[in-house]
Design an enzyme around this catalytic site. Structure first.
Site, short mmCIF file in Angstrom:
data_model
loop_
_atom_site.label_atom_id
_atom_site.label_comp_id
_atom_site.label_asym_id
_atom_site.label_seq_id
_atom_site.Cartn_x
_atom_site.Cartn_y
_atom_site.Cartn_z
N ARG A 181 104.68 65.84 50.18
CA ARG A 181 104.88 66.51 48.89
C ARG A 181 103.62 67.26 48.43
O ARG A 181 103.30 67.29 47.25
CB ARG A 181 105.32 65.50 47.82
CG ARG A 181 106.63 64.80 48.11
CD ARG A 181 107.80 65.78 48.18
NE ARG A 181 109.04 65.07 48.47
CZ ARG A 181 109.52 64.90 49.72
NH1 ARG A 181 108.87 65.38 50.76
NH2 ARG A 181 110.65 64.26 49.90
N SER A 230 113.37 64.63 41.14
CA SER A 230 112.55 63.41 41.24
C SER A 230 111.31 63.54 40.37
O SER A 230 110.58 64.52 40.46
CB SER A 230 112.14 63.15 42.69
OG SER A 230 113.26 62.86 43.48
N GLU A 300 105.61 64.01 40.50
CA GLU A 300 106.11 65.04 41.41
C GLU A 300 106.45 66.29 40.62
O GLU A 300 106.29 67.40 41.09
CB GLU A 300 107.33 64.53 42.19
CG GLU A 300 107.81 65.48 43.26
CD GLU A 300 108.81 64.84 44.20
OE1 GLU A 300 109.77 65.54 44.59
OE2 GLU A 300 108.65 63.66 44.58
#
EC number: 1.3.1.98
Length: 320
Positions: A181, A230, A300
């Site tokens: 990520r 998310s 995130e």
């Protein structure tokens, strides 16, 4: 923060040749999927890469420029975003084309699901995971978006980008510096398109993989809510949602913001949430998870902008 009109007047003449749209004091709540947050001082929607390059060359370096895509992974604070917010639109940056037997080129504003559909049409496997990601290519490249055990970095050949001076750069997969990520590519670079490599596959097998992704997403995620996807990255060795659940935060509310009952790593706007509601909820969850398990969750979702003047900000905000 001064008005957008004031900023444009200060730059009078410098931006006159642009073909894109300049809109002062535009509510970011109309752009982000959370439907919350303050205004962009000036919103610029460039016509194409050349227009964006001209804009970057014209705006003095001391004036902030922030680039957003389709707004799926953004939490905007209530005080708004100073300077220019550049939004890449589908018209100039949203095309996806097959350029060889195994390669696709997609603009940075192309929705992830559109890339999956184009790959299906081209008979290319390896892009099915995009069918379940609510975002656009620019964000996918920046954060190495992934799902179902597959990540963006596995398909990237090269990325085309502009720097703050409007100059073109072409980055290889290695140049992007991918990790979970994350990309270590300079935050000053604005991605404009990407070249992907796929593998030939059977239409029915690709379609089945996409259908499975969609079914899973609709079964376990609050896809019909105002959400940014998310909220936190998965910690090493566990899942964010498990730690959130163990800390008793499933369904937790702050004002109009709530951690979804359906999937507790998804934060939702129940209808009246402010940017502060959302961020305070997220930081409350982080604090409770840390207290419960000693694990520090990392956002995130990208948070940006200013707190509203005089806004009461909780003492723990940002400590974890």
């Amino acid at each position: 923060m001064e008005s957008g009109e004031t900023l444009l007047k200060k730059l009078d003449g410098k931006l006159s040749g642009l073909r894109g749209r300049l809109t002062p004091d535009t509510g970011m709540d109309k752009i982000t999927w959370f439907r919350a947050g303050g205004p962009a001082q000036v919103l610029f929607q460039p016509a194409d890469e050349e227009d964006l390059s001209s804009f970057l060359k014209a705006v003095p370096e001391e004036v902030p420029i922030l680039v957003v895509g389709i707004g799926s992974n953004l939490l905007v604070r209530d005080g708004g975003v100073p300077g220019f917010v550049v939004r890449l639109s589908a018209k100039g940056f949203g095309e996806v084309d097959q350029v060889s037997e195994t390669q696709l080129r997609a603009g940075a504003a192309t929705p992830d699901k559109r890339v999956a559909a184009a790959a299906l049409e081209a008979g290319l496997a390896g892009f099915h995971f995009y069918h379940g990601i609510p975002g656009g290519m620019g964000g996918a490249l920046r954060m190495n978006a992934g799902a179902n055990g597959v990540e963006t970095r596995e398909r990237v050949v090269e990325v085309r980008a502009l720097d703050r001076k409007g100059e073109v750069h072409v980055l290889s997969n290695a140049d992007m510096g991918y990790a979970y990520r994350h990309s270590s590519a300079s935050s000053d670079l604005i991605f404009t398109s990407v070249l992907f490599e796929g593998t030939p596959g059977e239409h029915e097998a690709i379609k089945q993989a996409m259908d499975e992704v969609q079914h899973h997403r609709e079964t376990v995620q609050p896809v019909r809510e105002k959400t940014g996807g998310s909220t936190f990255k998965n910690p090493e060795g566990t899942s964010a949602w498990k730690e959130i659940d163990k800390a008793g935060c499933r369904g937790l509310r702050v004002g109009g913001a709530q951690m979804s009952e359906m999937h507790c790593n998804f934060m939702i706007n129940t209808g009246t949430a402010t940017g502060l509601d959302l961020e305070t909820l997220g930081e409350t969850v982080r604090a409770r998870v840390f207290e419960n398990s000693g694990i520090r969750l990392h956002w995130e979702i990208k948070r940006l902008g200013l707190f509203r003047e005089g806004e009461a900000v909780e003492e723990f905000l940002g400590k974890f």
